[in-house]
Scaffold this motif. Structure first.
Motif, PDB file in Angstrom:
ATOM      1  N   GLN A 155      -7.210  -3.400 -10.508  1.00  0.00           N
ATOM      2  CA  GLN A 155      -6.373  -4.444 -11.107  1.00  0.00           C
ATOM      3  C   GLN A 155      -5.077  -3.853 -11.665  1.00  0.00           C
ATOM      4  N   VAL A 156      -5.133  -2.659 -12.211  1.00  0.00           N
ATOM      5  CA  VAL A 156      -3.898  -1.986 -12.626  1.00  0.00           C
ATOM      6  C   VAL A 156      -2.999  -1.751 -11.411  1.00  0.00           C
ATOM      7  N   LEU A 157      -3.593  -1.314 -10.309  1.00  0.00           N
ATOM      8  CA  LEU A 157      -2.821  -1.053  -9.097  1.00  0.00           C
ATOM      9  C   LEU A 157      -2.252  -2.352  -8.527  1.00  0.00           C
ATOM     10  N   LYS A 158      -2.981  -3.460  -8.682  1.00  0.00           N
ATOM     11  CA  LYS A 158      -2.455  -4.754  -8.233  1.00  0.00           C
ATOM     12  C   LYS A 158      -1.190  -5.113  -8.989  1.00  0.00           C
ATOM     13  N   LYS A 159      -1.212  -4.983 -10.311  1.00  0.00           N
ATOM     14  CA  LYS A 159      -0.028  -5.305 -11.117  1.00  0.00           C
ATOM     15  C   LYS A 159       1.132  -4.379 -10.767  1.00  0.00           C
ATOM     16  N   ARG A 160       0.824  -3.112 -10.527  1.00  0.00           N
ATOM     17  CA  ARG A 160       1.857  -2.146 -10.137  1.00  0.00           C
ATOM     18  C   ARG A 160       2.461  -2.521  -8.778  1.00  0.00           C
ATOM     19  N   HIS A 161       1.611  -2.960  -7.863  1.00  0.00           N
ATOM     20  CA  HIS A 161       2.061  -3.360  -6.523  1.00  0.00           C
ATOM     21  C   HIS A 161       2.984  -4.574  -6.616  1.00  0.00           C
ATOM     22  N   LEU A 162       2.608  -5.543  -7.442  1.00  0.00           N
ATOM     23  CA  LEU A 162       3.445  -6.725  -7.638  1.00  0.00           C
ATOM     24  C   LEU A 162       4.785  -6.352  -8.265  1.00  0.00           C
ATOM     25  N   THR A 202      15.703  -1.412   3.230  1.00  0.00           N
ATOM     26  CA  THR A 202      14.349  -1.005   3.593  1.00  0.00           C
ATOM     27  C   THR A 202      13.396  -1.224   2.415  1.00  0.00           C
ATOM     28  N   ARG A 203      12.112  -1.053   2.677  1.00  0.00           N
ATOM     29  CA  ARG A 203      11.082  -1.252   1.663  1.00  0.00           C
ATOM     30  C   ARG A 203      10.822   0.023   0.853  1.00  0.00           C
ATOM     31  N   ASP A 204      11.623   1.058   1.043  1.00  0.00           N
ATOM     32  CA  ASP A 204      11.372   2.332   0.361  1.00  0.00           C
ATOM     33  C   ASP A 204      11.322   2.174  -1.154  1.00  0.00           C
ATOM     34  N   TYR A 205      12.130   1.256  -1.694  1.00  0.00           N
ATOM     35  CA  TYR A 205      12.166   1.095  -3.145  1.00  0.00           C
ATOM     36  C   TYR A 205      10.799   0.679  -3.701  1.00  0.00           C
ATOM     37  N   MET A 206      10.007  -0.071  -2.911  1.00  0.00           N
ATOM     38  CA  MET A 206       8.676  -0.468  -3.365  1.00  0.00           C
ATOM     39  C   MET A 206       7.793   0.753  -3.561  1.00  0.00           C
ATOM     40  N   PHE A 207       7.766   1.626  -2.547  1.00  0.00           N
ATOM     41  CA  PHE A 207       6.921   2.816  -2.615  1.00  0.00           C
ATOM     42  C   PHE A 207       7.392   3.752  -3.728  1.00  0.00           C
ATOM     43  N   GLU A 208       8.706   3.877  -3.875  1.00  0.00           N
ATOM     44  CA  GLU A 208       9.244   4.753  -4.917  1.00  0.00           C
ATOM     45  C   GLU A 208       8.873   4.237  -6.307  1.00  0.00           C
ATOM     46  N   THR A 209       8.918   2.934  -6.487  1.00  0.00           N
ATOM     47  CA  THR A 209       8.571   2.345  -7.782  1.00  0.00           C
ATOM     48  C   THR A 209       7.098   2.550  -8.097  1.00  0.00           C
ATOM     49  N   GLU A 210       6.249   2.373  -7.099  1.00  0.00           N
ATOM     50  CA  GLU A 210       4.814   2.580  -7.330  1.00  0.00           C
ATOM     51  C   GLU A 210       4.508   4.036  -7.629  1.00  0.00           C
ATOM     52  N   ARG A 211       5.148   4.940  -6.900  1.00  0.00           N
ATOM     53  CA  ARG A 211       4.931   6.369  -7.171  1.00  0.00           C
ATOM     54  C   ARG A 211       5.415   6.747  -8.573  1.00  0.00           C
ATOM     55  N   ALA A 212       6.546   6.203  -8.973  1.00  0.00           N
ATOM     56  CA  ALA A 212       7.067   6.499 -10.310  1.00  0.00           C
ATOM     57  C   ALA A 212       6.125   5.972 -11.386  1.00  0.00           C
ATOM     58  N   ALA A 213       5.587   4.777 -11.188  1.00  0.00           N
ATOM     59  CA  ALA A 213       4.651   4.206 -12.162  1.00  0.00           C
ATOM     60  C   ALA A 213       3.374   5.029 -12.230  1.00  0.00           C
TER      61      ALA A 213
END
Length: 405
Positions: free
Chosen positions: A131-138, A365-376
């Protein structure tokens, strides 16, 4: 055993002649009611999950019962009346399920009371982790690239996502709910977390909102909108977005095209609810004049989520029975078992669609999504370190100019 291949087995007993007649004439409604009142009973070590698993596999391979086909056809004809979710009717539908005793949900949900599909990158995560990962993904898809962005959370539940977006991403969030029980709990949580100045919760229908926001998120609410209201819903989203705004809608869907809601689910669990095929959603988005900037299908994530809920419900069954009664417990067991199997066997899934008003509202591109999740993830692992920066948001035009250099 299901169909022509080896598969799971289960046994059940029909306790009365009446239940046999009910199953003959209306199996879609009668089976769940029969389990609730004890006239259908799993036997020989079987559970209701085992029984439903065998039945659903047989239906998938052998086709539906003629009575079920007739009932589904009638519901298909009347589905627009069934899903006519006016503001008054929506309030009543929400109260039916979400204004139950709050203790009930604390006994089978995670500590944050996320009552929607979790996110399982490996499938081995605990419910709390997923559930934490879900919120991070959103959050990664909302592109919260600067502090104090105003976020509208349509269908905010008990406030967990809103509190996360404010506390961890610096957003200012307004959550909308039609549940008085959820409203009181969410407001209390905001006060306790010291976030009441950044998070507000309102008892309000989404159709009443009239102020543009930087971001809009809606998780597990679209299933209650009703097919008559899809285009007006997305027009409301468009009107509530600033010109460079971004919206993210997360909902249950199904892969087999337009269908109807099981009548037992409609009567006992989610009146007015319907999980649409993506083919029913995209035309409404197009009519509203929004860009679909990203679409993701989550397969089996909800099956894994509901399995955790089923296990927790079973572990706390006596406590739940003390709040309600045996019939309620059997109703909820049937709901959780049939819902999990809908995602494992019956073509249900979750979809997340990201929307924007402008073609250049988001990076190329969608790179910003992955970068944000990795940073979190890095910040969670090393909370005392300064948060890593993914850099300021740049306009698509600037990116394009660099690409052409």
């Amino acid at each position: 055993m299901g169909g022509t291949s080896p598969g799971p087995t289960a046994a059940l007993a029909l306790k009365t002649p009446e239940i046999a007649r009910r199953l003959l004439w209306d199996p879609s409604l009668g089976f769940g009611e029969g389990y609730m009142d004890g006239s259908i009973e799993p036997i020989e070590g079987s559970t209701i999950y085992d029984v439903l698993d065998v039945l659903i596999l047989n239906l998938a391979e052998g086709g539906t019962h003629p009575a079920m086909q007739v009932g589904q056809g009638l519901r298909q004809v009347g589905r627009r009346l069934l899903d006519l979710n006016t503001a008054v009717r929506s309030r009543r539908n929400v109260a039916h399920h979400y204004d139950l005793n709050g203790t009930l949900y604390s006994l089978f949900l995670d500590a944050d009371r996320q009552y929607s599909c979790a996110y399982f990158p490996t499938g081995e995560e605990t419910l709390e982790e997923a559930q934490v990962l879900k919120k991070r993904h959103l959050a990664s898809k909302l592109r919260l690239d600067r502090p104090d962005l105003e976020v509208l959370d349509i269908g905010c539940g008990w406030g967990g996502l809103a509190l996360t977006l404010a506390g961890e991403y610096g957003a200012r969030v307004t959550g909308l709910t039609l549940s008085e029980e959820q409203l009181a709990a969410a407001r209390a949580r905001a006060e306790a977390a010291g976030l009441a100045d950044r998070v507000k919760f309102e008892l309000m229908d989404y159709r009443a909102w009239n102020r543009p926001m930087d971001r809009i998120v809606s998780v597990g609410m679209f299933e209650h909108v009703g097919i008559n209201h899809y285009t007006p819903f997305f027009r409301t989203v468009k009107d509530a977005l600033k010109e460079d705004g971004v919206a993210l809608i997360h909902a249950i869907g199904q892969t087999g095209g337009p269908a109807t809601t099981n009548p037992w689910i409609t009567k006992y669990i989610f009146p007015g609810g319907y999980s649409p095929a993506v083919s029913e959603v995209i035309p409404a988005i197009e009519k509203a004049g929004l860009w679909v900037t990203d679409l993701e299908i989550l397969r089996l994530h909800y099956a894994l989520t509901i399995r955790h809920w089923r296990e927790r419900f079973a572990a706390n069954r006596n406590a739940i029975k003390a709040i309600y009664d045996e019939r309620f417990c059997r109703m909820f067991e049937f709901y959780l078992a049939s819902s999990e199997l809908a995602f494992r066997r019956w073509g249900h899934m979750n979809w997340q669609v990201q929307l924007a008003k402008k073609v250049d509202a988001l990076p190329l591109t969608r790179d910003y999504m992955f970068e944000t999740e990795r940073a979190a993830a890095a910040q969670a692992a090393y909370p005392h370190d300064p948060p890593p920066s993914t850099g300021p948001r740049e306009k698509v035009g600037q990116d394009a100019e660099r690409a052409g250099d």
